[in-house]
Design a protein around this motif. Structure first.
Motif, PDB file in Angstrom:
ATOM      1  N   GLU A  33      14.278  62.888  10.330  1.00  0.00           N
ATOM      2  CA  GLU A  33      13.687  64.124  10.635  1.00  0.00           C
ATOM      3  C   GLU A  33      14.626  65.264  10.331  1.00  0.00           C
ATOM      4  O   GLU A  33      15.960  64.984  10.597  1.00  0.00           O
ATOM      5  CB  GLU A  33      13.230  64.451  12.184  1.00  0.00           C
ATOM      6  N   LEU A  34      14.257  66.490   9.673  1.00  0.00           N
ATOM      7  CA  LEU A  34      15.184  67.703   9.574  1.00  0.00           C
ATOM      8  C   LEU A  34      14.848  68.579  10.790  1.00  0.00           C
ATOM      9  O   LEU A  34      13.593  68.726  11.232  1.00  0.00           O
ATOM     10  CB  LEU A  34      14.891  68.401   8.186  1.00  0.00           C
ATOM     11  N   VAL A  35      15.625  69.074  11.809  1.00  0.00           N
ATOM     12  CA  VAL A  35      15.378  69.826  12.802  1.00  0.00           C
ATOM     13  C   VAL A  35      16.133  71.109  12.633  1.00  0.00           C
ATOM     14  O   VAL A  35      17.351  71.258  11.955  1.00  0.00           O
ATOM     15  CB  VAL A  35      16.122  69.164  14.013  1.00  0.00           C
ATOM     16  N   SER A  36      15.563  72.180  13.339  1.00  0.00           N
ATOM     17  CA  SER A  36      16.341  73.362  13.125  1.00  0.00           C
ATOM     18  C   SER A  36      16.368  74.135  14.362  1.00  0.00           C
ATOM     19  O   SER A  36      15.708  73.793  15.273  1.00  0.00           O
ATOM     20  CB  SER A  36      15.227  74.426  12.146  1.00  0.00           C
ATOM     21  N   ILE A  37      17.415  75.115  14.576  1.00  0.00           N
ATOM     22  CA  ILE A  37      17.504  75.729  15.687  1.00  0.00           C
ATOM     23  C   ILE A  37      17.195  77.081  15.643  1.00  0.00           C
ATOM     24  O   ILE A  37      17.317  77.994  14.690  1.00  0.00           O
ATOM     25  CB  ILE A  37      19.048  75.903  16.121  1.00  0.00           C
TER      26      ILE A  37
END
Length: 306
Positions: free
Chosen positions: A257-261
């Motif tokens: 998974e790619l996660v962003s803040i």
């Protein structure tokens, strides 16, 4: 606010992850790329640390110190004296020096009256790091640095990761900072109780982590799922991208998974160590046990779960 986020569907490990990449990819610092440190740098082969906290942590560990420069006043400080004697018994040379000499040795660094020459840092094998991580926690967290070139960023990531309870760090052998005196100084003693593995092939290392049951999350400035909406339980590998270009495309493809803040200001990205700190905090925030807090209701104090 929504209730507890839905659990992530753990897909079949045999299927190649194909995260959807949209917009700009991870850029976690607006600074230009920093000159990379050579993997065979002389700084790593005959390194120095300085500052009371860093040297105390090294003295208390099993790490070999070759030479120690210390002021007379600090030499006989109860915090140092017995540790210095033990280090001397192991072969370290103890030199009592004036402040001016320490200024010269550390190039006017904030030495606080003590500096030490340490033996080269001993990296762990990846398999050993994974085994130790699993032995320490049912839900281990390992941080992976994808080409962090700034030793200050690397040291800050190590300090935060150790403080938050992560079990180790993986760094690539090439085109990235290694464990140097600057990294040790910024880490403020964390390296003495925090394992680091250095690997030739980062993508292969990620696949090894997957095979060992780790779910791999890569931080991205855009195109990733919101960090706070993820269910960050289980064994986790958290990948932090480099200062200039973020995660490489190959590393992105290796992530589950790619996660962003989420950011609401005009600043488009975060420094690598800051992104790591926020991500690690969210992982461990979700794992804290239910807490009891006091709430006054109509003059009566009662316990309530939060």
């Amino acid at each position: 606010m929504s209730n507890k986020p839905e659990p992530i569907s753990k897909r079949d490990r045999h299927q190649s992850p194909k995260p959807k990449l949209q917009g700009k990819q991870l850029i976690i610092s607006s600074r230009p790329p920093i000159k990379q440190e050579s993997s065979d740098s002389s700084e790593e082969s005959d390194d120095m640390i300085y500052g009371r906290h860093a040297v105390l942590a090294a003295l208390e560990s099993d790490r070999q110190l070759n030479r120690i420069w210390i002021t007379n006043r600090l030499h006989y400080d109860p915090r140092f004296h017995s540790l210095l004697q033990a280090s001397k018994a192991k072969g370290a040379v103890i030199d009592e020096v004036e402040i001016q000499r320490l200024n010269q040795i550390t190039h006017n660094g904030n030495h606080q009256g003590v500096a030490a020459q340490i033996a080269p840092y001993t990296y762990q094998e990846l398999e050993q790091l994974i085994a130790q991580a699993k032995a320490k926690s049912d839900e281990p967290v390992i941080v992976i640095a994808d080409g962090i070139a700034d030793p200050h960023n690397l040291g800050a990531i190590i300090r935060t990761a150790e403080a938050m309870g992560a079990q180790g760090l993986v760094i690539p052998q090439r085109r990235a900072a290694g464990i140097t005196s600057t990294v040790s100084k910024v880490a403020a003693g964390a390296l003495e109780s925090f394992a680091v593995a250095r690997v030739v092939n980062l993508s292969r290392a990620l696949e090894t982590l997957k095979a060992e049951g780790f779910w791999i999350y890569g931080t991205a400035a855009a195109g990733g799922k919101s960090l706070h909406n993820m269910n960050l339980r289980g064994a986790i590998g958290l990948v932090i991208g480099s200062e200039g270009s973020g995660l490489s495309l190959l590393t992105q493809r290796c992530c589950d998974e790619l996660v962003s803040i989420p950011l609401t200001g005009k600043t488009p990205s975060l420094n690598a160590s800051v992104a790591a700190a926020i991500s690690l905090y969210e992982i461990y925030r979700q794992r804290w046990p239910e807490k009891l807090y006091l709430e006054s209701v109509s003059g009566n104090t009662s316990l309530k779960r939060h």
